[in-house]
Write a protein that holds these residues in place. Structure first.
Motif, PDB file in Angstrom:
ATOM      1  N   PHE A  39     -36.962  50.332   1.987  1.00  0.00           N
ATOM      2  CA  PHE A  39     -37.092  51.721   1.581  1.00  0.00           C
ATOM      3  C   PHE A  39     -38.502  52.031   1.097  1.00  0.00           C
ATOM      4  N   ALA A  40     -39.200  51.028   0.555  1.00  0.00           N
ATOM      5  CA  ALA A  40     -40.604  51.242   0.181  1.00  0.00           C
ATOM      6  C   ALA A  40     -41.437  51.580   1.414  1.00  0.00           C
ATOM      7  N   VAL A  41     -41.096  50.998   2.566  1.00  0.00           N
ATOM      8  CA  VAL A  41     -41.775  51.364   3.816  1.00  0.00           C
ATOM      9  C   VAL A  41     -41.601  52.854   4.084  1.00  0.00           C
ATOM     10  N   PHE A  42     -40.379  53.348   3.904  1.00  0.00           N
ATOM     11  CA  PHE A  42     -40.116  54.771   4.132  1.00  0.00           C
ATOM     12  C   PHE A  42     -40.942  55.641   3.198  1.00  0.00           C
ATOM     13  N   GLU A  43     -40.939  55.306   1.920  1.00  0.00           N
ATOM     14  CA  GLU A  43     -41.664  56.121   0.955  1.00  0.00           C
ATOM     15  C   GLU A  43     -43.163  56.101   1.223  1.00  0.00           C
ATOM     16  N   CYS A  44     -43.692  54.936   1.584  1.00  0.00           N
ATOM     17  CA  CYS A  44     -45.111  54.870   1.942  1.00  0.00           C
ATOM     18  C   CYS A  44     -45.383  55.664   3.211  1.00  0.00           C
ATOM     19  N   GLY A  45     -44.481  55.540   4.180  1.00  0.00           N
ATOM     20  CA  GLY A  45     -44.656  56.273   5.429  1.00  0.00           C
ATOM     21  C   GLY A  45     -44.654  57.772   5.240  1.00  0.00           C
ATOM     22  N   MET A  46     -43.827  58.248   4.333  1.00  0.00           N
ATOM     23  CA  MET A  46     -43.789  59.684   4.066  1.00  0.00           C
ATOM     24  C   MET A  46     -45.106  60.173   3.483  1.00  0.00           C
ATOM     25  N   LEU A  47     -45.874  59.263   2.893  1.00  0.00           N
ATOM     26  CA  LEU A  47     -47.194  59.615   2.361  1.00  0.00           C
ATOM     27  C   LEU A  47     -48.305  59.179   3.316  1.00  0.00           C
ATOM     28  N   LYS A  48     -47.926  58.881   4.565  1.00  0.00           N
ATOM     29  CA  LYS A  48     -48.866  58.538   5.645  1.00  0.00           C
ATOM     30  C   LYS A  48     -49.663  57.271   5.346  1.00  0.00           C
ATOM     31  N   MET A  49     -48.972  56.291   4.749  1.00  0.00           N
ATOM     32  CA  MET A  49     -49.589  54.991   4.492  1.00  0.00           C
ATOM     33  C   MET A  49     -48.903  53.944   5.365  1.00  0.00           C
ATOM     34  N   SER A  50     -49.688  53.131   6.037  1.00  0.00           N
ATOM     35  CA  SER A  50     -49.144  52.095   6.908  1.00  0.00           C
ATOM     36  C   SER A  50     -48.710  50.884   6.100  1.00  0.00           C
ATOM     37  N   CYS A  51     -47.767  50.123   6.665  1.00  0.00           N
ATOM     38  CA  CYS A  51     -47.221  48.971   5.949  1.00  0.00           C
ATOM     39  C   CYS A  51     -47.078  47.767   6.868  1.00  0.00           C
ATOM     40  N   VAL A  52     -47.196  46.596   6.268  1.00  0.00           N
ATOM     41  CA  VAL A  52     -46.809  45.334   6.891  1.00  0.00           C
ATOM     42  C   VAL A  52     -45.712  44.720   6.033  1.00  0.00           C
ATOM     43  N   LEU A  53     -44.602  44.360   6.668  1.00  0.00           N
ATOM     44  CA  LEU A  53     -43.495  43.684   6.003  1.00  0.00           C
ATOM     45  C   LEU A  53     -43.622  42.182   6.234  1.00  0.00           C
ATOM     46  N   ILE A  54     -43.519  41.406   5.164  1.00  0.00           N
ATOM     47  CA  ILE A  54     -43.637  39.945   5.267  1.00  0.00           C
ATOM     48  C   ILE A  54     -42.399  39.323   4.646  1.00  0.00           C
ATOM     49  N   ASP A  55     -41.785  38.390   5.357  1.00  0.00           N
ATOM     50  CA  ASP A  55     -40.578  37.768   4.854  1.00  0.00           C
ATOM     51  C   ASP A  55     -40.385  36.389   5.457  1.00  0.00           C
ATOM     52  N   ALA A  56     -39.765  35.497   4.699  1.00  0.00           N
ATOM     53  CA  ALA A  56     -39.671  34.101   5.118  1.00  0.00           C
ATOM     54  C   ALA A  56     -38.605  33.845   6.172  1.00  0.00           C
ATOM     55  N   LEU A  57     -37.569  34.668   6.220  1.00  0.00           N
ATOM     56  CA  LEU A  57     -36.563  34.506   7.256  1.00  0.00           C
ATOM     57  C   LEU A  57     -36.916  35.364   8.460  1.00  0.00           C
ATOM     58  N   GLY A  58     -36.191  35.149   9.539  1.00  0.00           N
ATOM     59  CA  GLY A  58     -36.490  35.861  10.775  1.00  0.00           C
ATOM     60  C   GLY A  58     -35.799  37.184  10.901  1.00  0.00           C
ATOM     61  N   GLU A  59     -35.253  37.706   9.816  1.00  0.00           N
ATOM     62  CA  GLU A  59     -34.557  38.974   9.876  1.00  0.00           C
ATOM     63  C   GLU A  59     -34.687  39.682   8.531  1.00  0.00           C
ATOM     64  N   THR A  60     -34.625  41.006   8.582  1.00  0.00           N
ATOM     65  CA  THR A  60     -34.709  41.766   7.340  1.00  0.00           C
ATOM     66  C   THR A  60     -33.336  41.875   6.695  1.00  0.00           C
ATOM     67  N   GLY A  61     -33.332  42.321   5.460  1.00  0.00           N
ATOM     68  CA  GLY A  61     -32.068  42.571   4.786  1.00  0.00           C
ATOM     69  C   GLY A  61     -31.891  41.830   3.489  1.00  0.00           C
ATOM     70  N   GLY A  62     -32.709  40.813   3.224  1.00  0.00           N
ATOM     71  CA  GLY A  62     -32.594  40.081   1.976  1.00  0.00           C
ATOM     72  C   GLY A  62     -31.203  39.502   1.792  1.00  0.00           C
ATOM     73  N   GLN A  63     -30.697  39.565   0.566  1.00  0.00           N
ATOM     74  CA  GLN A  63     -29.381  39.013   0.290  1.00  0.00           C
ATOM     75  C   GLN A  63     -28.285  39.741   1.059  1.00  0.00           C
ATOM     76  N   CYS A  64     -28.501  41.027   1.357  1.00  0.00           N
ATOM     77  CA  CYS A  64     -27.500  41.776   2.121  1.00  0.00           C
ATOM     78  C   CYS A  64     -27.240  41.127   3.472  1.00  0.00           C
ATOM     79  N   ALA A  65     -28.288  40.634   4.114  1.00  0.00           N
ATOM     80  CA  ALA A  65     -28.129  40.008   5.424  1.00  0.00           C
ATOM     81  C   ALA A  65     -27.795  38.534   5.312  1.00  0.00           C
ATOM     82  N   ALA A  66     -28.404  37.842   4.348  1.00  0.00           N
ATOM     83  CA  ALA A  66     -28.267  36.393   4.276  1.00  0.00           C
ATOM     84  C   ALA A  66     -26.995  35.941   3.573  1.00  0.00           C
ATOM     85  N   LEU A  67     -26.511  36.736   2.613  1.00  0.00           N
ATOM     86  CA  LEU A  67     -25.413  36.268   1.781  1.00  0.00           C
ATOM     87  C   LEU A  67     -24.100  36.993   2.020  1.00  0.00           C
ATOM     88  N   TYR A  68     -24.148  38.312   2.214  1.00  0.00           N
ATOM     89  CA  TYR A  68     -22.872  39.031   2.293  1.00  0.00           C
ATOM     90  C   TYR A  68     -22.951  40.224   3.256  1.00  0.00           C
TER      91      TYR A  68
END
Length: 356
Positions: A39-68
């Motif tokens: 969601f921080a990507v969305f908020e930055c994007g709404m202010l016309k700021m570009s983003c790079v997402l970095i994460d150790a697993l091969g998929e987004t979602g954090g605990q939502c994807a990895a745990l439950y």
């Protein structure tokens, strides 16, 4: 969610990041691709700021994807109930117009520089130049607290012992033993009721550290004979061969034991959490959480911000919805760093729409 986790979905389809070393330039580097990071990507994007997402697993979602991924979440505004995986898919759809760059399967090892000119280096040798950084690393790097049982790895390898439930249907018709006394143990006992052939819940005491309503539902299911409460007992041994579980042995507080027929053991004893490289960075920590100023979500290092479960401040609640609000606060605080000569006039999304 978790430190440098990730699960890249494009309208529900996994998007894998290339394994080659990357050199990227962006306005904002976001460490952690859980719900708060997305969601921080969305908020930055709404202010016309570009983003790079970095994460150790091969998929987004954090605990939502990895745990439950199939666990329902009930406190997301406008969603009386939404499964965690569906929440991540919708967040991916929401940020799709801003096309954030992704470095998934990467762990940030080094961060140096200063506000307006940071350089982040990953364990794969990637270099990211960013004007600001948002740490959205959830609870840090995590792994399950494993019970001290002989032969445990063999059962883990076959899935007879699982610490996360990815798909409820995979447990249909199984004899399931759940150990633990927190929300995860109670929630999954309820979620698997009617799916598993049998459910035994092992706990050392009658009182559970779970939401009162959920604990009451568990008691009601037990009273109806749908779930067997094995109290006060704790795990003692596993019985089976070649990783195929046949029974779980439990012991009471006096050492008396009993066997429970089982196909799958779900031990829910919490997560062992580590900050990893974050612990060596210069910002202030308090009990393994990053201290931020809630008015800006900025850490004690200018230009580095924090959102989600990783941060602490007076009144902090570890809720996804609060992580969303923190992303909006951080994005607005970062805007003058990215656009120092541009005045930011607050506008509602209903007025300006989603920028191209």
């Amino acid at each position: 969610m978790a430190l440098f986790l990730g699960h890249a979905l494009d309208c529900g389809r996994a998007v894998r990041q290339s394994q080659g070393m990357e050199k990227l330039t962006t306005d904002v580097a976001i460490i952690g691709a859980g719900p708060a990071g997305l969601f921080a990507v969305f908020e930055c994007g709404m202010l016309k700021m570009s983003c790079v997402l970095i994460d150790a697993l091969g998929e987004t979602g954090g605990q939502c994807a990895a745990l439950y991924p199939e666990k329902p979440i009930y406190d997301i505004p406008a969603h009386p109930g939404i499964e965690a995986s569906e929440l991540i898919a919708r967040l991916e759809q929401q940020i799709a117009p801003f096309a954030p760059q992704r470095l998934l399967g990467r762990r940030v090892e080094k961060l140096h520089g200063s506000q307006g000119a940071f350089t982040l280096t990953t364990d794969a040798g990637d270099e990211i130049a960013a004007k600001a950084v948002i740490v959205a690393a959830g609870a840090g790097a995590f792994g399950p607290n494993r019970p001290p049982l002989e032969g445990l790895p063999a059962y883990e390898a076959t899935g007879a012992v699982q610490y996360y439930v990815k798909r409820r249907e995979a447990l249909r018709g199984k004899r399931v033993v759940i150990a633990g006394g927190g929300d995860s143990a109670v929630d999954w006992a309820l979620a698997l009721n009617g799916i598993a052939e049998s459910i035994h819940v092992i706990h050392r005491r009658p009182k559970f550290r779970a939401a009162p309503e959920s604990a009451a539902q568990l008691d009601a299911a037990a009273a109806r004979g749908e779930i067997d409460m094995v109290i006060p007992y704790q795990l003692h041994a596993l019985h089976g061969a070649a990783g195929v579980l046949e029974a779980v042995e439990v012991a009471d507080l006096d050492g008396a034991t009993r066997l429970i027929g089982a196909d799958v053991l779900l031990p829910f004893f919490g997560l062992a959490m580590e900050l990893g490289p974050l612990a060596d960075w210069a910002f202030q920590l308090e009990r393994n959480h990053v201290v931020v100023n809630p008015a800006r979500m900025e850490t004690t290092v200018p230009g580095i911000f924090g959102v989600g479960d990783i941060v602490t401040y007076p009144g902090k609640l570890k809720l996804i919805l609060q992580g969303f609000a923190e992303g909006a606060v951080a994005a607005h605080a970062i805007h003058p760093i990215v656009y120092p000569d541009v005045a930011l006039h607050f506008e509602y999304s209903t007025s300006k729409g989603v920028p191209a």
